[in-house]
Design a protein around this motif. Structure first.
Motif, PDB file in Angstrom:
ATOM      1  N   PRO A  93     -39.074  17.431   1.550  1.00  0.00           N
ATOM      2  CA  PRO A  93     -38.925  18.690   2.294  1.00  0.00           C
ATOM      3  C   PRO A  93     -38.693  18.386   3.777  1.00  0.00           C
ATOM      4  O   PRO A  93     -39.256  17.432   4.325  1.00  0.00           O
ATOM      5  N   HIS A  94     -37.876  19.203   4.417  1.00  0.00           N
ATOM      6  CA  HIS A  94     -37.601  19.010   5.847  1.00  0.00           C
ATOM      7  C   HIS A  94     -38.778  19.506   6.681  1.00  0.00           C
ATOM      8  O   HIS A  94     -39.337  20.577   6.425  1.00  0.00           O
ATOM      9  N   HIS A  95     -39.119  18.701   7.689  1.00  0.00           N
ATOM     10  CA  HIS A  95     -40.168  19.078   8.627  1.00  0.00           C
ATOM     11  C   HIS A  95     -39.695  18.782  10.047  1.00  0.00           C
ATOM     12  O   HIS A  95     -38.840  17.912  10.261  1.00  0.00           O
ATOM     13  N   GLY A  96     -40.268  19.478  11.008  1.00  0.00           N
ATOM     14  CA  GLY A  96     -39.956  19.195  12.400  1.00  0.00           C
ATOM     15  C   GLY A  96     -38.639  19.795  12.847  1.00  0.00           C
ATOM     16  O   GLY A  96     -38.064  20.674  12.189  1.00  0.00           O
ATOM     17  N   ASP A  97     -38.124  19.294  13.987  1.00  0.00           N
ATOM     18  CA  ASP A  97     -36.887  19.829  14.543  1.00  0.00           C
ATOM     19  C   ASP A  97     -35.678  19.157  13.897  1.00  0.00           C
ATOM     20  O   ASP A  97     -35.815  18.289  13.045  1.00  0.00           O
ATOM     21  N   TRP A  98     -34.475  19.577  14.326  1.00  0.00           N
ATOM     22  CA  TRP A  98     -33.249  19.068  13.726  1.00  0.00           C
ATOM     23  C   TRP A  98     -33.136  17.547  13.885  1.00  0.00           C
ATOM     24  O   TRP A  98     -32.602  16.856  13.018  1.00  0.00           O
ATOM     25  N   ARG A  99     -33.662  17.023  14.976  1.00  0.00           N
ATOM     26  CA  ARG A  99     -33.544  15.591  15.238  1.00  0.00           C
ATOM     27  C   ARG A  99     -34.357  14.782  14.228  1.00  0.00           C
ATOM     28  O   ARG A  99     -33.868  13.789  13.675  1.00  0.00           O
ATOM     29  N   SER A 100     -35.587  15.190  13.989  1.00  0.00           N
ATOM     30  CA  SER A 100     -36.413  14.481  13.015  1.00  0.00           C
ATOM     31  C   SER A 100     -35.862  14.660  11.609  1.00  0.00           C
ATOM     32  O   SER A 100     -35.946  13.755  10.769  1.00  0.00           O
ATOM     33  N   ARG A 101     -35.255  15.820  11.335  1.00  0.00           N
ATOM     34  CA  ARG A 101     -34.695  16.054  10.002  1.00  0.00           C
ATOM     35  C   ARG A 101     -33.456  15.193   9.771  1.00  0.00           C
ATOM     36  O   ARG A 101     -33.272  14.630   8.692  1.00  0.00           O
ATOM     37  N   LEU A 102     -32.598  15.071  10.778  1.00  0.00           N
ATOM     38  CA  LEU A 102     -31.417  14.213  10.643  1.00  0.00           C
ATOM     39  C   LEU A 102     -31.824  12.744  10.529  1.00  0.00           C
ATOM     40  O   LEU A 102     -31.171  11.964   9.817  1.00  0.00           O
ATOM     41  N   THR A 103     -32.885  12.369  11.219  1.00  0.00           N
ATOM     42  CA  THR A 103     -33.398  11.007  11.090  1.00  0.00           C
ATOM     43  C   THR A 103     -33.835  10.740   9.657  1.00  0.00           C
ATOM     44  O   THR A 103     -33.574   9.666   9.092  1.00  0.00           O
ATOM     45  N   ALA A 104     -34.488  11.729   9.040  1.00  0.00           N
ATOM     46  CA  ALA A 104     -34.913  11.594   7.644  1.00  0.00           C
ATOM     47  C   ALA A 104     -33.713  11.473   6.719  1.00  0.00           C
ATOM     48  O   ALA A 104     -33.732  10.699   5.753  1.00  0.00           O
ATOM     49  N   VAL A 105     -32.648  12.213   7.007  1.00  0.00           N
ATOM     50  CA  VAL A 105     -31.422  12.133   6.204  1.00  0.00           C
ATOM     51  C   VAL A 105     -30.836  10.724   6.277  1.00  0.00           C
ATOM     52  O   VAL A 105     -30.471  10.124   5.256  1.00  0.00           O
ATOM     53  N   ALA A 106     -30.757  10.189   7.491  1.00  0.00           N
ATOM     54  CA  ALA A 106     -30.191   8.852   7.671  1.00  0.00           C
ATOM     55  C   ALA A 106     -31.064   7.789   7.007  1.00  0.00           C
ATOM     56  O   ALA A 106     -30.564   6.878   6.338  1.00  0.00           O
ATOM     57  N   ARG A 107     -32.380   7.898   7.163  1.00  0.00           N
ATOM     58  CA  ARG A 107     -33.284   6.910   6.580  1.00  0.00           C
ATOM     59  C   ARG A 107     -33.243   6.941   5.062  1.00  0.00           C
ATOM     60  O   ARG A 107     -33.294   5.901   4.397  1.00  0.00           O
ATOM     61  N   HIS A 108     -33.133   8.148   4.496  1.00  0.00           N
ATOM     62  CA  HIS A 108     -33.040   8.286   3.043  1.00  0.00           C
ATOM     63  C   HIS A 108     -31.801   7.548   2.522  1.00  0.00           C
ATOM     64  O   HIS A 108     -31.860   6.831   1.520  1.00  0.00           O
ATOM     65  N   GLN A 109     -30.683   7.712   3.236  1.00  0.00           N
ATOM     66  CA  GLN A 109     -29.444   7.052   2.834  1.00  0.00           C
ATOM     67  C   GLN A 109     -29.544   5.536   3.033  1.00  0.00           C
ATOM     68  O   GLN A 109     -29.081   4.751   2.197  1.00  0.00           O
ATOM     69  N   TRP A 110     -30.141   5.140   4.149  1.00  0.00           N
ATOM     70  CA  TRP A 110     -30.344   3.708   4.444  1.00  0.00           C
ATOM     71  C   TRP A 110     -31.121   3.025   3.325  1.00  0.00           C
ATOM     72  O   TRP A 110     -30.744   1.959   2.839  1.00  0.00           O
ATOM     73  N   ASP A 111     -32.210   3.651   2.910  1.00  0.00           N
ATOM     74  CA  ASP A 111     -33.040   3.082   1.838  1.00  0.00           C
ATOM     75  C   ASP A 111     -32.267   2.993   0.522  1.00  0.00           C
ATOM     76  O   ASP A 111     -32.407   2.019  -0.231  1.00  0.00           O
ATOM     77  N   GLU A 112     -31.450   3.997   0.246  1.00  0.00           N
ATOM     78  CA  GLU A 112     -30.676   4.003  -0.999  1.00  0.00           C
ATOM     79  C   GLU A 112     -29.664   2.867  -1.021  1.00  0.00           C
ATOM     80  O   GLU A 112     -29.469   2.207  -2.046  1.00  0.00           O
ATOM     81  N   TYR A 113     -29.006   2.620   0.109  1.00  0.00           N
ATOM     82  CA  TYR A 113     -28.047   1.515   0.185  1.00  0.00           C
ATOM     83  C   TYR A 113     -28.734   0.173  -0.056  1.00  0.00           C
ATOM     84  O   TYR A 113     -28.130  -0.744  -0.623  1.00  0.00           O
ATOM     85  N   HIS A 114     -29.971   0.044   0.370  1.00  0.00           N
ATOM     86  CA  HIS A 114     -30.680  -1.219   0.168  1.00  0.00           C
ATOM     87  C   HIS A 114     -31.210  -1.357  -1.257  1.00  0.00           C
ATOM     88  O   HIS A 114     -31.394  -2.468  -1.743  1.00  0.00           O
ATOM     89  N   ARG A 115     -31.455  -0.238  -1.935  1.00  0.00           N
ATOM     90  CA  ARG A 115     -31.829  -0.309  -3.349  1.00  0.00           C
ATOM     91  C   ARG A 115     -30.624  -0.638  -4.212  1.00  0.00           C
ATOM     92  O   ARG A 115     -30.723  -1.352  -5.211  1.00  0.00           O
ATOM     93  N   HIS A 116     -29.475  -0.094  -3.836  1.00  0.00           N
ATOM     94  CA  HIS A 116     -28.242  -0.278  -4.623  1.00  0.00           C
ATOM     95  C   HIS A 116     -27.085  -0.649  -3.673  1.00  0.00           C
ATOM     96  O   HIS A 116     -26.253   0.213  -3.329  1.00  0.00           O
ATOM     97  N   PRO A 117     -27.023  -1.903  -3.217  1.00  0.00           N
ATOM     98  CA  PRO A 117     -25.987  -2.295  -2.258  1.00  0.00           C
ATOM     99  C   PRO A 117     -24.556  -2.024  -2.722  1.00  0.00           C
ATOM    100  O   PRO A 117     -23.658  -1.854  -1.893  1.00  0.00           O
ATOM    101  N   TRP A 118     -24.319  -1.975  -4.024  1.00  0.00           N
ATOM    102  CA  TRP A 118     -22.969  -1.730  -4.532  1.00  0.00           C
ATOM    103  C   TRP A 118     -22.438  -0.364  -4.124  1.00  0.00           C
ATOM    104  O   TRP A 118     -21.205  -0.141  -4.138  1.00  0.00           O
ATOM    105  N   LEU A 119     -23.311   0.559  -3.726  1.00  0.00           N
ATOM    106  CA  LEU A 119     -22.850   1.864  -3.257  1.00  0.00           C
ATOM    107  C   LEU A 119     -21.934   1.722  -2.042  1.00  0.00           C
ATOM    108  O   LEU A 119     -21.047   2.553  -1.820  1.00  0.00           O
ATOM    109  N   LEU A 120     -22.147   0.670  -1.265  1.00  0.00           N
ATOM    110  CA  LEU A 120     -21.312   0.434  -0.087  1.00  0.00           C
ATOM    111  C   LEU A 120     -19.914  -0.049  -0.467  1.00  0.00           C
ATOM    112  O   LEU A 120     -19.033  -0.097   0.384  1.00  0.00           O
TER     113      LEU A 120
END
Length: 248
Positions: A95-122
């Motif tokens: 769930p999104h919490h905080g202001d737009w900046r913290s929410r966009l940071t969460a979006v980027a971190r979620h994607q970052w973690d996914e790329y490291h779980r499945h590098p072939w996505l890149l």
């Protein structure tokens, strides 16, 4: 060349949990499910990467004959599309919490973690992505991060696209650095220790004053050639600074 029938069949497979898994009109009962084929594909891609990914490897993993795989999915590109949507939904979006900046940071971190779980996505061709349920859910969640921040609809899409593109580039550098360490069997410090004697001979003091000063400071700070996670965080913060200027 993509065939209309294959496109329709793949779209139906993507939405199989809503529409029901399509069944063949002829032939013996299938030995495995479409979900099992997709999971096998993910396992192969996780192990070998997309350049070495093949339908034969997926079939072998399932104990099937090569041609039988095509009774489940139209082909390699379509299977990869199904795999992408599947891993997109494997970790619930928080769930999104905080202001737009913290929410966009969460979006980027979620994607970052996914790329490291499945590098072939890149390595996936994504200029025309398949529109699956998990991908749709993710896009809705990503847009919600900036909803109400004061952006137009087009700006919302552009900001999300920009953040995701930056994250993919940063993750690619991180994954390559990790792969290099694993393949070489030596750490960055060991690599430097091996090369330093030669470099000291060909790069006398003062030859590269700026590169020498900054490179030394960075090396001492990172204790490595680079710090991909730190670079990702720094770059993301500067990117969000730019969005803040746009909002003003």
């Amino acid at each position: 060349m993509e065939k209309p029938d294959d496109l329709a069949r793949t779209m139906t497979l993507l939405w199989r949990r809503t529409l029901g898994t399509p069944q063949g009109a002829r032939g013996p009962k299938q030995r495995v499910s479409v979900d099992e084929v997709i999971q096998a594909g993910i396992a192969v891609a996780d192990a070998d990467g997309l350049p070495a990914f093949s339908m034969r490897k997926v079939a072998d993993r399932l104990g099937l004959k090569l041609m039988s795989i095509y009774t489940y999915v139209p082909g390699r590109p379509e299977l990869i599309g199904l795999m992408v949507d599947e891993v997109t939904g494997e970790i619930p979006h928080p769930p999104h919490h905080g202001d737009w900046r913290s929410r966009l940071t969460a979006v980027a971190r979620h994607q970052w973690d996914e790329y490291h779980r499945h590098p072939w996505l890149l390595q996936v061709e994504s200029s025309r992505p398949w529109i699956g349920p998990n991908g749709c859910d993710r896009y809705e969640w990503q847009l919600a991060a900036v909803d109400g921040a004061g952006l137009t609809d087009i700006q919302m899409d552009q900001v999300v696209t920009m953040v995701l593109a930056f994250t993919a580039g940063a993750a690619r550098m991180s994954v390559l650095a990790r792969h290099t360490t694993e393949e070489s069997g030596i750490s960055d410090v060991q690599w430097w220790d091996a090369n330093a004697p030669i470099l000291e001979k060909v790069m006398p003091p003062g030859a590269y004053p700026l590169a020498g000063r900054v490179g030394t400071a960075a090396g001492e700070e990172y204790n490595a050639v680079s710090d991909p996670d730190r670079s990702f965080r720094f770059g993301l913060e500067r990117l969000l600074d730019g969005v803040e200027v746009l909002l003003r």
